[in-house]
Design a protein around this motif. Structure first.
Motif, PDB file in Angstrom:
ATOM      1  N   UNK A 519       0.856  -1.184   0.000  1.00 25.28           N
ATOM      2  CA  UNK A 519       0.000   0.000   0.000  1.00 25.28           C
ATOM      3  C   UNK A 519       0.893   1.235   0.000  1.00 25.28           C
ATOM      4  N   UNK A 520       1.011   1.879  -1.163  1.00 20.90           N
ATOM      5  CA  UNK A 520       1.864   3.058  -1.276  1.00 20.90           C
ATOM      6  C   UNK A 520       1.070   4.331  -1.057  1.00 20.90           C
ATOM      7  N   UNK A 521      -0.249   4.277  -1.297  1.00 18.27           N
ATOM      8  CA  UNK A 521      -1.097   5.458  -1.163  1.00 18.27           C
ATOM      9  C   UNK A 521      -2.380   5.072  -0.446  1.00 18.27           C
ATOM     10  N   UNK A 522      -2.670   5.749   0.658  1.00 15.49           N
ATOM     11  CA  UNK A 522      -3.897   5.460   1.388  1.00 15.49           C
ATOM     12  C   UNK A 522      -5.128   5.872   0.586  1.00 15.49           C
ATOM     13  N   UNK A 523      -4.986   6.913  -0.217  1.00 17.39           N
ATOM     14  CA  UNK A 523      -6.099   7.346  -1.062  1.00 17.39           C
ATOM     15  C   UNK A 523      -6.462   6.253  -2.061  1.00 17.39           C
ATOM     16  N   UNK A 529     -10.689  -0.419  -2.020  1.00 13.77           N
ATOM     17  CA  UNK A 529     -11.586  -1.096  -1.079  1.00 13.77           C
ATOM     18  C   UNK A 529     -13.041  -0.814  -1.443  1.00 13.77           C
ATOM     19  N   UNK A 530     -13.314   0.419  -1.867  1.00 17.81           N
ATOM     20  CA  UNK A 530     -14.677   0.797  -2.225  1.00 17.81           C
ATOM     21  C   UNK A 530     -15.251   0.013  -3.391  1.00 17.81           C
ATOM     22  N   UNK A 531     -14.390  -0.610  -4.194  1.00 16.48           N
ATOM     23  CA  UNK A 531     -14.874  -1.384  -5.353  1.00 16.48           C
ATOM     24  C   UNK A 531     -15.715  -2.578  -4.930  1.00 16.48           C
ATOM     25  N   UNK A 557      -2.604   1.644   7.281  1.00 12.25           N
ATOM     26  CA  UNK A 557      -3.767   1.485   6.404  1.00 12.25           C
ATOM     27  C   UNK A 557      -4.955   0.839   7.108  1.00 12.25           C
ATOM     28  N   UNK A 558      -4.695  -0.012   8.134  1.00 12.89           N
ATOM     29  CA  UNK A 558      -5.808  -0.647   8.827  1.00 12.89           C
ATOM     30  C   UNK A 558      -6.667   0.367   9.574  1.00 12.89           C
TER      31      UNK A 558
END
Length: 813
Positions: A519-523, A529-531, A557-558
């Protein structure tokens, strides 16, 4: 000139003639050499001086582009926009020069010539020069393709700060490949033949999906009510933050019914096509038009435009600033980018609405100023799950023993070659397969680090008897639309991809997400995840299978799933967060131990603040102002104050000051800390200081009276609705909305002047009706201290209203 002309040598003469006449100049070449820049520099400088728009895009493939060439381009003029395409090993070798004149005439050149001396003069090169009058459609297509490349997410803006990083990468690459550099030096930049890539990324226009009734869903209804309140309060701008899967586009369509002409702006063509269908379902009586690529339907009631098309001057000039009543900017977290800012600044709509699922850097601060401090509605996906508006998740954290600390970090990503060495192994693929088989449901999207990893895993899974595809810009044999259809129907088990599904394309039936990338970008992680969280018949929950290694952000990220984000234990956030009812967090013991260890070893706060500052400095190409640090920095700006007492104090610690600035800081630190830390229940102190600063460098320390300040103070407090609402609407100040000099002067004397004088330990004074700042500045320090005082004052005013507005919204909700 002839309509079409073949040039087989000395392209320089043709180029310089066109450069002398063009009002818009767009250059796209696979590499740039210093000799080529020197050749064209005088002509580019003249073009910029006469007001021409100049955009240049080149690539880093094989690190042929010389850092010295990029530096020379920067030196020509700061108004020249320069982008570098990060190829990540993928071949990149376009050669195109596009010119447009003020009368609409122009030409474009396509051929074999890169921007080097030999390619433009003595080399064996073939180029076609085409007059755009005879090939208008092709010219516009080329212009659109240039815009997409120039603004591609893989490009970075070249400035003095990003150039330092490129120079380092360039030198490292040529240390490993010394013969390539020798070849270029010896042959004086003769053209390197690079492999070509066939095909273009496919544009998918998915068929519209109609809801049973075209009435707002609960989340949309809540947001519409808040937007209506915003309109009634007199705001002209607002942002809505709404989790993926809740129908942001339909929300925008329902809201748009209040307005006559609408402009919908997005950066992906899929989003524009889907938005057009959604709006047509809501307003079938309105005309709908697309404005990108070959489609230029700008006269429709509702225009759906690509930001890349609008970023071109000739396309933007097609419209009048006040032509649209409502402008909607989709994925508004991109809006701080220069391409968006240019367009937003051009138009003067009755209302600007920004919609996004993931405000940049997870907090939305960077777009606060763009929407005048008004976030009308905000709903995180955790809240949406709790309200049963999105599907719950069952998260499975699988331990990955890859040692990411040994892989080079390039500032925003891991080195692709080094990452591939550890990812493209059968034992790793088998581990991924076993984890997936253990927890999967029926339809999976897998997010990978690279196209090579996606291809590798897809081939491995297919050999084990599963039906999967690797879907990316180089995929052949199946279109994206076909792959989506097959996954939806259950004919495919999984789609492996890199980032095609981050924004704009939804498959509600997807019930499993597989993450096989750091995970390089939290955005980006939030978007992905929204997918899987859209509600769908028969889908009880979404399974998230995630490989957890010791990569950056693994432990952070968690917190995305946390229902208690502010809660800490022993001064630290817990590694394993609390999740909503109906959701599960299942993490292998080895992964839990790793997360706890990473949490214990978190980067020391001062170091993190420093590196976040450096990242922003690279983005801007210079030292950020205090307000820019607040709006765009990755760390909370208040932490700089907590750790260093002031922004100049941080700059001193970070060795970011000149010797003259260091001396000015040390001698005036007490004053700067006072401005930074003086109490501000209301904004009044900083408004008085702002008035004094407005008098300019030579007069800002001249004492002032309440009567002098009164007109400025009243205008400042009443010209923006949110300032009135937050700091000027109690019983006493509300009576002053109509200007009364005597009463306003009395307020200023009693509140900011007397109070600040009493708390500043002698640094300010209010005696006999005169307010003064009691510092002695030598002439050589005045400009420096003035600028720092101005930046702190600007920051504190902005941060004060932003914080108070957030507090008010919490009370409202």
């Amino acid at each position: 000139m002839r309509n079409i002309k073949l040039v087989t040598g000395n392209l320089r003469e043709q180029l310089t003639g066109l450069l002398n006449e063009a009002s818009s100049i767009y250059i796209l070449t696979s590499f740039i050499m210093k000799s080529g820049v020197s050749l064209l520099a005088p002509f580019l400088k003249k073009a910029v001086n006469r007001g021409a728009e100049v955009k240049i895009c080149t690539g880093d493939y094989l690190f042929v582009t010389q850092p010295e060439a990029l530096e020379r381009l920067i030196e020509i003029d700061s108004r020249i926009e320069i982008q570098l395409y990060r190829s990540n090993g993928r071949s990149f070798h376009p050669k195109a020069y596009l010119f447009q004149n003020t009368d609409g005439d122009g030409s474009f050149i396509v051929g074999s010539s890169n921007l080097s001396n030999s390619a433009l003069t003595s080399g064996v090169e073939w180029s076609l020069i085409i007059n755009n009058e005879v090939a208008q459609e092709v010219y516009l297509e080329a212009l659109d393709a240039f815009s997409k490349t120039f603004h591609h997410e893989q490009t970075i803006t070249i400035n003095q700060e990003t150039l330092k990083d490129y120079r380092t990468e360039y030198e490292k690459y040529h240390e490993r490949h010394p013969n390539l550099l020798l070849q270029w030096t010896k042959s004086e930049e003769e053209v390197l033949t690079l492999p070509t890539v066939s095909g273009q990324p496919e544009i998918i226009r998915e068929p519209p999906v109609l809801y049973r009734q075209l009435t707002p869903r609960p989340a949309q209804q809540e947001a519409l009510e808040m937007l209506s309140t915003t309109l009634e309060e007199g705001y002209s701008k607002a942002m809505v933050v709404m989790a993926t899967g809740l129908g942001k586009t339909y929300l925008a369509g329902f809201f748009a019914r209040k307005f006559k002409r609408i402009l919908f702006i997005a950066h992906r063509e899929e989003i524009l096509g889907q938005a057009k269908n959604s709006f047509r379902n809501i307003m079938p009586e309105r005309s709908m038009g697309l404005y990108y690529g070959r489609d230029k339907e700008g006269d429709a009631d509702c225009v759906f435009a690509s930001i890349y098309s609008l970023g071109i001057n000739r396309h933007l000039a097609r419209f009048e600033p006040g032509e649209f009543d409502l402008i909607i900017v989709d994925e508004f977290h991109h809006a701080a980018a220069g391409s968006y800012q240019k367009v937003i600044d051009f138009f003067k709509p009755k209302f600007l609405l920004g919609i996004t699922a993931t405000p940049d850097r997870m907090d939305g601060k960077d777009v606060y100023a763009i929407c005048d401090g008004n976030v009308a509605y905000q709903l995180h996906f955790i809240e949406a799950i709790e309200k049963k508006w999105l599907a719950p998740f069952h998260y499975y954290g699988i331990y990955d023993d890859t040692d990411f600390s040994q892989i080079t970090w390039l500032g925003t990503r891991y080195d692709e070659e080094e990452l591939a060495l550890v990812q493209l192994r059968d034992d790793m693929a088998d581990k991924v397969l076993k984890a997936w088989k253990s927890y999967k449901q029926s339809r999976t999207i897998a997010f990978c680090s690279s196209i090579r990893q996606a291809n590798f895993l897809s081939e491995y899974f297919n050999r084990q008897g599963y039906q999967t595809v690797s879907l990316n810009s180089k995929t052949v044999g199946i279109t994206r639309g076909e792959a989506i259809k097959r996954l939806d129907e259950g004919a495919l088990d999984m789609i492996f991809t890199v980032d095609l599904f981050n924004e704009g394309v939804d498959i509600p039936s997807v019930d499993t997400l597989l993450f096989v990338r750091p995970t390089e970008s939290l955005t980006v992680f939030t978007q992905q995840v929204g997918r899987g969280l859209r509600l769908f018949a028969g889908k009880d929950h979404c399974v998230i299978i995630d490989l957890i290694g010791n990569y950056r952000n693994a432990d952070i990220k968690l917190q995305l799933f946390n229902t208690e984000p502010g809660k800490e234990k022993n001064g630290k956030k817990a590694s394993i967060p609390a999740v909503p009812p109906g959701c599960e967090l299942n993490i292998e013991l080895a992964a839990v131990n790793l997360l706890n260890e990473l949490n214990r070893k978190r980067q020391p706060k001062k170091d993190k603040l420093f590196w976040d500052y450096i990242e922003l400095k690279k983005e801007l190409g210079r030292r950020p102002t205090y307000l820019e640090l607040h709006l765009h920095g990755r760390s909370n700006s208040r932490e700089y104050r907590q750790e260093f007492k002031s922004y100049p104090g941080f700059l001193y610690w970070a060795d970011e000051l000149t010797e003259k600035e260091k001396n000015a800081f040390l001698e005036n630190e007490t004053w700067l800390v006072e401005v930074e830390s003086t109490g501000m229940a209301k904004s009044y102190k900083m408004v008085v200081l702002n008035f004094m600063l407005s008098k300019g460098l030579d007069n800002w320390l001249v004492p002032v009276t309440p009567n002098e300040v009164a007109p400025y103070f009243h205008r400042y407090m009443t010209e923006k609705e949110y300032r009135k609402r937050i700091d000027f609407s109690d019983k006493a100040s509300k009576q002053l909305w109509q200007y009364d000099e005597q009463k306003v002067s009395k307020l200023i004397a009693n509140m900011p002047m007397t109070k600040w004088s009493g708390s500043s330990k002698g640094l300010t004074a209010f005696n006999q009706g005169v307010f003064s700042i009691k510092i002695q500045l030598p002439i050589n320090h005045n400009e420096i201290v003035f600028e720092w005082t101005r930046q702190i004052c600007e920051y504190r005013l902005h941060e004060h209203f932003e914080r108070k507005d957030e507090n008010l919204k919490l009370l409202v909700h």
